[in-house]
Design an enzyme around this catalytic site. Structure first.
Site, short mmCIF file in Angstrom:
data_model
loop_
_atom_site.label_atom_id
_atom_site.label_comp_id
_atom_site.label_asym_id
_atom_site.label_seq_id
_atom_site.Cartn_x
_atom_site.Cartn_y
_atom_site.Cartn_z
N CYS A 42 0.84 -1.21 0.00
CA CYS A 42 0.00 0.00 0.00
C CYS A 42 0.87 1.26 0.00
CB CYS A 42 -0.91 0.00 1.23
SG CYS A 42 -2.08 1.37 1.23
N ASP A 44 0.35 3.80 1.73
CA ASP A 44 0.26 4.38 3.08
C ASP A 44 1.66 4.74 3.61
OD1 ASP A 44 0.11 4.51 6.04
OD2 ASP A 44 -1.97 3.90 5.74
N ARG A 46 2.81 5.03 6.45
CA ARG A 46 3.26 4.32 7.65
C ARG A 46 3.83 2.94 7.32
NH1 ARG A 46 -2.45 4.55 10.46
NH2 ARG A 46 -2.90 3.93 8.31
N HIS A 98 -2.21 -4.02 4.96
CA HIS A 98 -1.99 -3.62 6.36
C HIS A 98 -3.31 -3.30 7.03
CE1 HIS A 98 -2.60 0.83 5.86
NE2 HIS A 98 -2.42 0.49 4.60
N CYS A 101 -6.03 0.12 6.93
CA CYS A 101 -5.81 0.63 5.58
C CYS A 101 -6.97 1.56 5.18
CB CYS A 101 -5.71 -0.53 4.59
SG CYS A 101 -5.41 0.01 2.89
CO CO Z 1 -3.45 1.20 2.97
#
Ligand code: CO
Length: 211
Positions: A42, A44, A46, A98, A101
């Site tokens: 992803c 993302d 993090r 994750h 998400c």
């Molecule tokens: Co995500």
């Protein structure tokens, strides 16, 4: 200092650190890449790829998008898979989702997200495939977690549906395809233990592109 200025300072420090431990670090990088792993995760912020796996530059070929979707008509991810398998000869393809998400969470909302709709549709389709199981989970956080897991599985199956993966595996035994979850709350990486050869057999009953 704004982040876009800070990164150039960080970069200079990083170069100095790398050269201090290995004078030939950049000469070695310039020679080429030979990664064993294709990681599809992803976007993302993090969920870092190399950092969470503890791997070095040159070890992992990376593709990231919203909610680690492998869509059949996404030329970008399909090109990444083709290149990684046919030219880099990676041994493992990992789809890493994750918990928490935002992409998966959005796909659970009854809402028009504009241009994001067709992308999130891929995840709504995963929900529809597993609606019976998901609707039985009354705790919303648990249902969200389960959809993250099922999305990883289905996206991994989408990788197995490609001709390049099927043909390469049947000829050379590589790559195998795996599903992981990164738990943002604990930092732990969890292997979904997808039985690759069993799934390949099931998928080839309908999506057989290996001839
Ligand atoms: Co995500």
């Amino acid at each position: 200092m704004p982040i876009y200025r800070k990164v150039f300072e960080n970069n200079q420090k990083w170069i100095a650190e790398k050269k201090a431990t290995n004078k030939q670090f950049f000469a070695k990088l310039a020679e080429g890449q030979n990664p064993d792993v294709l990681y599809i995760g992803c976007s993302d912020s993090r969920v870092t790829a190399e950092d969470l796996m503890g791997v070095k530059a040159g070890e992992v070929f990376v593709h990231r998008n919203i909610a680690n979707v492998i869509s059949n008509n996404d030329l970008s991810v399909m090109s990444v898979i083709e290149y990684a398998v046919a030219y880099l000869h990676v041994k493992y393809i990992v789809v890493c989702g994750h918990y928490l998400c935002g992409g998966v969470e959005s796909a659970m909302q009854p809402k028009d997200f504009g241009i994001l709709n067709p992308w999130l549709r891929n995840i709504r389709d995963v929900y529809r495939l597993h609606q019976v199981e998901l609707d039985l989970i009354t705790n919303e956080k648990q249902r969200f977690k389960r959809l993250v897991e099922l999305n990883v599985e289905e996206q991994a199956f989408n990788v197995i549906k490609t001709a390049v993966v099927q043909k390469s595996f049947l000829e050379t035994g590589y790559p195998t395809v795996h599903g992981w979850i990164f738990d943002v709350e604990t930092g732990e990486l969890i292997d979904q233990n997808i039985d690759f050869t069993e799934k390949l057999g099931c998928i080839r009953e309908i999506y057989d592109l290996a001839e």
